[in-house]
Design a protein around this motif. Structure first.
Motif, mmCIF file in Angstrom:
data_model
loop_
_atom_site.group_PDB
_atom_site.id
_atom_site.type_symbol
_atom_site.label_atom_id
_atom_site.label_comp_id
_atom_site.label_asym_id
_atom_site.label_seq_id
_atom_site.Cartn_x
_atom_site.Cartn_y
_atom_site.Cartn_z
ATOM 1 N N MET A 24 0.842 -1.204 0.000
ATOM 2 C CA MET A 24 0.000 0.000 0.000
ATOM 3 C C MET A 24 0.878 1.254 0.000
ATOM 4 O O MET A 24 0.617 2.201 -0.738
ATOM 5 N N SER A 25 1.905 1.243 0.812
ATOM 6 C CA SER A 25 2.807 2.389 0.891
ATOM 7 C C SER A 25 3.538 2.604 -0.430
ATOM 8 O O SER A 25 3.643 3.737 -0.916
ATOM 9 N N SER A 41 0.419 0.091 9.903
ATOM 10 C CA SER A 41 1.169 -0.599 10.955
ATOM 11 C C SER A 41 0.490 -0.472 12.310
ATOM 12 O O SER A 41 0.475 -1.424 13.099
ATOM 13 N N ILE A 42 -0.074 0.685 12.593
ATOM 14 C CA ILE A 42 -0.805 0.863 13.847
ATOM 15 C C ILE A 42 -1.988 -0.093 13.894
ATOM 16 O O ILE A 42 -2.261 -0.723 14.923
ATOM 17 N N LEU A 103 -7.265 -6.669 6.318
ATOM 18 C CA LEU A 103 -8.155 -5.765 5.584
ATOM 19 C C LEU A 103 -8.426 -4.470 6.348
ATOM 20 O O LEU A 103 -8.510 -3.400 5.731
ATOM 21 N N VAL A 104 -8.529 -4.534 7.664
ATOM 22 C CA VAL A 104 -8.687 -3.306 8.455
ATOM 23 C C VAL A 104 -7.432 -2.447 8.323
ATOM 24 O O VAL A 104 -7.514 -1.226 8.147
ATOM 25 N N ALA A 105 -6.266 -3.073 8.376
ATOM 26 C CA ALA A 105 -5.007 -2.331 8.232
ATOM 27 C C ALA A 105 -4.887 -1.709 6.842
ATOM 28 O O ALA A 105 -4.463 -0.555 6.704
ATOM 29 N N VAL A 106 -5.279 -2.455 5.823
ATOM 30 C CA VAL A 106 -5.232 -1.939 4.453
ATOM 31 C C VAL A 106 -6.204 -0.768 4.296
ATOM 32 O O VAL A 106 -5.871 0.250 3.681
ATOM 33 N N GLU A 107 -7.379 -0.903 4.878
ATOM 34 C CA GLU A 107 -8.347 0.197 4.814
ATOM 35 C C GLU A 107 -7.828 1.426 5.554
ATOM 36 O O GLU A 107 -7.951 2.551 5.066
ATOM 37 N N ALA A 108 -7.230 1.218 6.721
ATOM 38 C CA ALA A 108 -6.658 2.344 7.464
ATOM 39 C C ALA A 108 -5.560 3.020 6.650
ATOM 40 O O ALA A 108 -5.469 4.250 6.603
ATOM 41 N N PRO A 116 -9.688 6.609 -0.803
ATOM 42 C CA PRO A 116 -8.471 6.072 -1.412
ATOM 43 C C PRO A 116 -8.316 6.487 -2.879
ATOM 44 O O PRO A 116 -9.300 6.618 -3.594
ATOM 45 N N SER A 117 -7.081 6.682 -3.275
ATOM 46 C CA SER A 117 -6.787 6.982 -4.678
ATOM 47 C C SER A 117 -7.075 5.732 -5.511
ATOM 48 O O SER A 117 -7.153 4.619 -4.973
#
Length: 134
Positions: A24-25, A41-42, A103-108, A116-117
């Motif tokens: 994602m980054s 990461s959080i 998926l929660v981390a990806v959404e965050a 999201p772009s």
């Protein structure tokens, strides 16, 4: 529920989860990749259950080699599928926990700039497909 994972299993889980955030980054290189990585990461560090313990471990076994997004994806997307396959065989409830955590981390990570772009939305789709391929 107790689940027995080898060191290699744990490494695969960590590489898959943190690799998803790295993808994602990398996909947001023109935007704010550091914010994407931080928010993702959080979210991973907030995981609970057996998956939370695996992701919280302080190790150096996360393998995120790759000089391009394509090279990183070649490593991380199969790791996501392998992680889900492993967990479905050993602890189906933890497979759901892992999938949801990633998926929660990806959404965050994707929502650091509001919506999201297109690039981040596409990477989210690829990550979800890799998780669901198992």
């Amino acid at each position: 529920m107790s689940i027995t994972l080898t060191d290699q299993d744990k490494s695969t889980l960590r590489t898959a989860a943190y690799g998803a955030i790295s993808l994602m980054s990398a996909a947001d290189a023109a935007g704010r990749p550091h914010k994407v990585a931080t928010h993702g990461s959080i979210a991973l560090s907030s995981a609970t259950g057996a998956i939370g313990h695996v992701l919280a471990a302080k190790t150096k076994d996360i393998n995120l080699d790759g000089k391009s997004v394509a090279e990183l994806a070649d490593h991380v997307l199969p790791a996501l599928t392998a992680a889900m396959t492993l967990l479905k065989q050993q602890a189906p409830a933890e497979a759901g926990n892992f999938r949801n955590t990633v998926l929660v981390a990806v959404e965050a990570a994707a929502r650091t700039q509001g919506s999201p772009s297109p690039t981040l939305a596409d990477m989210t789709r690829k990550i979800t497909e890799a998780l669901d391929a198992a």
